[in-house]
Design a protein around this motif. Structure first.
Motif, PDB file in Angstrom:
ATOM      1  N   LEU A  39       0.943  -0.780   0.419  1.00  0.00           N
ATOM      2  CA  LEU A  39       0.566   0.036  -0.396  1.00  0.00           C
ATOM      3  C   LEU A  39       0.973   1.261  -0.220  1.00  0.00           C
ATOM      4  O   LEU A  39       2.132   1.049   0.409  1.00  0.00           O
ATOM      5  CB  LEU A  39      -0.464  -0.226   1.284  1.00  0.00           C
ATOM      6  CG  LEU A  39      -1.363  -0.868   1.457  1.00  0.00           C
ATOM      7  CD1 LEU A  39      -2.477  -1.255   2.786  1.00  0.00           C
ATOM      8  CD2 LEU A  39      -3.475  -1.751   0.390  1.00  0.00           C
ATOM      9  N   GLU A  40       0.653   2.369  -0.172  1.00  0.00           N
ATOM     10  CA  GLU A  40       0.632   3.647   0.177  1.00  0.00           C
ATOM     11  C   GLU A  40       1.380   4.194   0.997  1.00  0.00           C
ATOM     12  O   GLU A  40       2.655   4.194   1.071  1.00  0.00           O
ATOM     13  CB  GLU A  40      -0.008   4.784  -0.525  1.00  0.00           C
ATOM     14  CG  GLU A  40       0.862   6.370  -0.798  1.00  0.00           C
ATOM     15  CD  GLU A  40      -0.297   7.116  -1.212  1.00  0.00           C
ATOM     16  OE1 GLU A  40       0.338   8.294  -1.212  1.00  0.00           O
ATOM     17  OE2 GLU A  40      -0.956   6.742  -1.058  1.00  0.00           O
ATOM     18  N   ASN A  41       0.961   3.409   2.479  1.00  0.00           N
ATOM     19  CA  ASN A  41       2.016   4.381   3.401  1.00  0.00           C
ATOM     20  C   ASN A  41       1.556   2.297   4.446  1.00  0.00           C
ATOM     21  O   ASN A  41       1.863   2.312   5.940  1.00  0.00           O
ATOM     22  CB  ASN A  41       1.061   4.538   4.546  1.00  0.00           C
ATOM     23  CG  ASN A  41       0.618   6.329   4.028  1.00  0.00           C
ATOM     24  OD1 ASN A  41       1.375   6.995   3.051  1.00  0.00           O
ATOM     25  ND2 ASN A  41      -0.282   6.727   3.251  1.00  0.00           N
ATOM     26  N   GLY A  42       1.843   1.540   4.022  1.00  0.00           N
ATOM     27  CA  GLY A  42       1.641   0.258   4.674  1.00  0.00           C
ATOM     28  C   GLY A  42       1.802  -0.904   3.532  1.00  0.00           C
ATOM     29  O   GLY A  42       1.771  -0.987   2.000  1.00  0.00           O
ATOM     30  N   PHE A  43       1.012  -1.886   4.657  1.00  0.00           N
ATOM     31  CA  PHE A  43       0.740  -3.036   3.438  1.00  0.00           C
ATOM     32  C   PHE A  43      -0.116  -3.615   3.758  1.00  0.00           C
ATOM     33  O   PHE A  43      -0.387  -3.501   5.143  1.00  0.00           O
ATOM     34  CB  PHE A  43       1.986  -4.490   4.037  1.00  0.00           C
ATOM     35  CG  PHE A  43       2.229  -4.698   5.264  1.00  0.00           C
ATOM     36  CD1 PHE A  43       1.972  -5.821   5.205  1.00  0.00           C
ATOM     37  CD2 PHE A  43       3.073  -3.534   5.714  1.00  0.00           C
ATOM     38  CE1 PHE A  43       1.966  -6.400   6.677  1.00  0.00           C
ATOM     39  CE2 PHE A  43       3.796  -3.952   6.808  1.00  0.00           C
ATOM     40  CZ  PHE A  43       2.270  -5.759   7.185  1.00  0.00           C
ATOM     41  N   ARG A  44      -0.666  -4.656   3.086  1.00  0.00           N
ATOM     42  CA  ARG A  44      -2.060  -5.817   3.714  1.00  0.00           C
ATOM     43  C   ARG A  44      -1.244  -7.057   3.541  1.00  0.00           C
ATOM     44  O   ARG A  44      -0.779  -7.306   1.937  1.00  0.00           O
ATOM     45  CB  ARG A  44      -3.113  -5.477   2.336  1.00  0.00           C
ATOM     46  CG  ARG A  44      -4.190  -6.109   2.771  1.00  0.00           C
ATOM     47  CD  ARG A  44      -5.749  -5.940   2.322  1.00  0.00           C
ATOM     48  NE  ARG A  44      -5.977  -4.603   2.205  1.00  0.00           N
ATOM     49  CZ  ARG A  44      -6.218  -3.829   0.997  1.00  0.00           C
ATOM     50  NH1 ARG A  44      -5.428  -3.971   0.011  1.00  0.00           N
ATOM     51  NH2 ARG A  44      -6.052  -2.338   1.442  1.00  0.00           N
ATOM     52  N   VAL A  45      -2.213  -8.548   4.359  1.00  0.00           N
ATOM     53  CA  VAL A  45      -1.624  -9.456   3.776  1.00  0.00           C
ATOM     54  C   VAL A  45      -3.753 -10.238   3.946  1.00  0.00           C
ATOM     55  O   VAL A  45      -4.107  -9.533   5.115  1.00  0.00           O
ATOM     56  CB  VAL A  45      -0.902  -9.847   4.969  1.00  0.00           C
ATOM     57  CG1 VAL A  45       0.554  -9.933   4.885  1.00  0.00           C
ATOM     58  CG2 VAL A  45      -1.934 -10.105   6.710  1.00  0.00           C
ATOM     59  N   SER A  46      -3.954 -11.024   3.805  1.00  0.00           N
ATOM     60  CA  SER A  46      -4.798 -11.900   3.919  1.00  0.00           C
ATOM     61  C   SER A  46      -4.868 -12.915   3.294  1.00  0.00           C
ATOM     62  O   SER A  46      -3.704 -13.898   2.282  1.00  0.00           O
ATOM     63  CB  SER A  46      -5.889 -10.343   2.282  1.00  0.00           C
ATOM     64  OG  SER A  46      -5.274 -11.301   1.107  1.00  0.00           O
ATOM     65  N   ILE A  47      -5.674 -14.350   3.270  1.00  0.00           N
ATOM     66  CA  ILE A  47      -5.927 -15.780   2.375  1.00  0.00           C
ATOM     67  C   ILE A  47      -7.353 -15.633   2.600  1.00  0.00           C
ATOM     68  O   ILE A  47      -8.270 -14.411   3.057  1.00  0.00           O
ATOM     69  CB  ILE A  47      -6.059 -16.482   4.338  1.00  0.00           C
ATOM     70  CG1 ILE A  47      -6.630 -15.853   4.835  1.00  0.00           C
ATOM     71  CG2 ILE A  47      -4.099 -16.507   4.473  1.00  0.00           C
ATOM     72  CD1 ILE A  47      -6.044 -17.180   6.250  1.00  0.00           C
ATOM     73  N   PRO A  48      -8.248 -16.272   1.433  1.00  0.00           N
ATOM     74  CA  PRO A  48      -9.226 -16.841   0.839  1.00  0.00           C
ATOM     75  C   PRO A  48      -9.990 -17.407   2.446  1.00  0.00           C
ATOM     76  O   PRO A  48      -9.491 -18.238   3.025  1.00  0.00           O
ATOM     77  CB  PRO A  48      -9.544 -17.315  -0.049  1.00  0.00           C
ATOM     78  CG  PRO A  48      -7.663 -17.575  -0.033  1.00  0.00           C
ATOM     79  CD  PRO A  48      -7.271 -17.269   0.690  1.00  0.00           C
ATOM     80  N   HIS A  49     -11.712 -16.334   2.535  1.00  0.00           N
ATOM     81  CA  HIS A  49     -12.225 -16.916   3.119  1.00  0.00           C
ATOM     82  C   HIS A  49     -12.935 -17.880   2.784  1.00  0.00           C
ATOM     83  O   HIS A  49     -12.904 -18.897   1.234  1.00  0.00           O
ATOM     84  CB  HIS A  49     -13.627 -16.741   2.685  1.00  0.00           C
ATOM     85  CG  HIS A  49     -14.530 -16.886   4.378  1.00  0.00           C
ATOM     86  ND1 HIS A  49     -14.784 -16.979   5.320  1.00  0.00           N
ATOM     87  CD2 HIS A  49     -15.740 -17.279   4.037  1.00  0.00           C
ATOM     88  CE1 HIS A  49     -15.398 -17.998   6.072  1.00  0.00           C
ATOM     89  NE2 HIS A  49     -16.543 -17.351   4.979  1.00  0.00           N
TER      90      HIS A  49
END
Length: 486
Positions: free
Chosen positions: A35-45
């Motif tokens: 992201l512009e000021n950080g990050f995102r982590v995810s897994i599918p539901h």
């Protein structure tokens, strides 16, 4: 409290994996987005996931990022970190733990930010084994509460008992000296392919003495091919359509229609009884001595069903379950099952999908009596056969309402028997129940040893797949049922 308990299990996972094998769920690789000021982590539901923990370590430095997520968004479990902007060559170690209906699962991924500012992945540790939150106790390890209080609630004649029970106190017992109709009520209806939900079993439940009796201290339930299959019309005396089908007259009567040749009555007569009007309970230990039925395409009901049926999501807690294939392999199953309806967009018919949270045990010889025990508490559902614990499912108050006892034998349908090269009928077809019926009716001139072994003498019948006639072993026999407080 929830955050603390999950955190404790997460810390335990960092040192070891559990021993209970479940092959139906595996955490997919974590996705990292910059992201512009950080990050995102995810897994599918996936259906069954209740919560997810992300534990993230950046460049092996402290403090680590710990994030407990209790709701998914857009079918994703997301942890967004806007105070940590990543740069080239940063390395992240991402630990993930999911609280799933099947248990606790874990995975670790290593992600590095490349020179072109893209994440590159390396899986470090993954498992399709659950973290053993239930500790796999032996029978003797399952001690009751020491403070003298019971978690169990008992309902008699649909009224909550005000009595305070002690752990191990007997709540309910039947040794089947007779079939007490003040305790047990008959299910009286038939499944019909006219319903159109493409999941119906091929069974008619009645109180016929050929299908249900008590003899020699045993409850005997015997399925038979229906003699009413060739009838032009009939009514089931005393019939009551089950919950969610109250307005469907075809579940209680049949009348042949010239323009609907595929609308046939159920090809199997059998019986099913319940304690729904006399006894139900929340939390307890239920013990059953039973011999499961052995025969092609049979379905035993040895289970608990909720007093208040939810038509959009039907729950069962199965105490002992085995298809004909399972019986042949000396295997039994136990645990929760959820039935969820969906609409087929092509024909607008309802299709039920079965989500199984059952565990199995591969060493239960058929045609013998076994002690099947289920211990149900607010935190777990533990399964035993002959006092050996073979499975445990986390509860977390998902199963806390009152449930009653159900005994019966059914056959066929699409939910319990998926299509295979040996199965005579195809799921979802209008003529499925007729083909099922025909597979027992002399399509083989000689007996067969196994499914698919027959080639009939008549050329026009060679295409048929045959089923072996049911014998005395197709009867389900129950010696006793006992429910204790926990």
């Amino acid at each position: 409290m929830m955050r603390y308990s999950i955190l404790s299990l997460f810390l335990a996972w960092l040192n070891y994996y559990g021993y209970q094998t479940v092959m139906c769920y595996k955490i997919p690789q974590v996705k990292l987005e910059l992201l512009e000021n950080g990050f995102r982590v995810s897994i599918p539901h996936e259906f069954g996931i209740e919560s997810v923990i992300f534990n993230i370590e950046i460049n092996q430095q402290c403090p680590e990022i710990f994030d407990l997520i209790t709701e998914h968004k857009g079918n994703l479990w997301i942890s967004e970190q806007t105070a940590n902007k990543l740069k080239t060559n940063d390395e992240l170690l991402i630990n993930v733990v999911t609280q799933h209906d099947y248990g606790l699962f874990a995975r670790t991924d290593k992600v590095q930010i490349s020179s072109n500012y893209e994440p590159t992945y390396q899986s470090v540790k993954e498992s399709d084994h659950t973290i053993d939150a239930c500790n796999m106790n032996t029978w003797d390890d399952y001690a009751p509460n020491t403070d003298g209080r019971s978690m169990s609630r008992a309902y008699f004649n649909k009224h909550l008992s005000k009595r305070l029970y002690k752990p191990n106190e007997l709540l309910f017992e039947d040794n089947f000296d007779k079939l007490d109709t003040k305790v047990w009520s008959y299910d009286m209806f038939m499944y019909s392919n006219k319903i159109g939900d493409n999941s119906e079993e091929f069974t008619m439940f009645t109180n016929d003495k050929n299908n249900i009796a008590v003899k020699g201290g045993e409850l005997l339930i015997t399925p038979t091919l229906s003699k009413r299959r060739i009838s032009d019309s009939f009514d089931i005396s005393g019939c009551k359509a089950p919950t969610c089908y109250e307005d469907r007259a075809e579940m209680c009567s049949y009348k042949k229609q010239k323009d609907s040749h595929f609308m046939r009555p159920a090809p199997v007569d059998s019986a099913r009884i319940t304690t729904k009007d006399s006894f139900s309970f929340s939390y307890g230990r239920i013990e059953i001595s039973a011999r499961l039925p052995e025969g092609d395409w049979l379905i035993p009901y040895v289970m608990l069903a909720p007093d208040k049926m939810n038509c959009s999501m039907r729950k069962q807690i199965r105490i002992a379950y085995a298809t004909s294939k399972d019986v042949k392999q000396s295997r039994i199953w136990g645990g929760p099952v959820v039935l969820t309806p969906t609409v087929n967009p092509s024909n607008q018919k309802i299709i039920f999908e079965r989500t199984s949270h059952m565990n199995f045990y591969p060493n239960v010889p058929p045609n013998k009596y076994h002690n099947f025990t289920l211990i149900w508490t607010p935190t777990q559902i533990a399964l035993y056969v002959d006092k050996y614990k073979y499975g445990c499912i986390s509860n977390h108050h998902k199963y806390e309402e009152s449930y009653h006892i159900v005994f019966g034998v059914s056959a066929g349908g699409s939910l319990e028997y998926q299509d295979s090269p040996y199965k005579p009928w195809s799921n979802g077809y209008n003529n499925a129940s007729q083909i099922f019926y025909d597979s027992f009716k002399g399509c083989c001139s000689k007996g067969i040893k196994d499914l698919g072994d027959c080639i009939d003498a008549e050329p026009r019948k060679k295409w048929r797949k045959c089923s072996r006639p049911w014998g005395t072993q197709s009867t389900m026999a129950i010696e006793y049922v006992r429910v204790y407080a926990v």
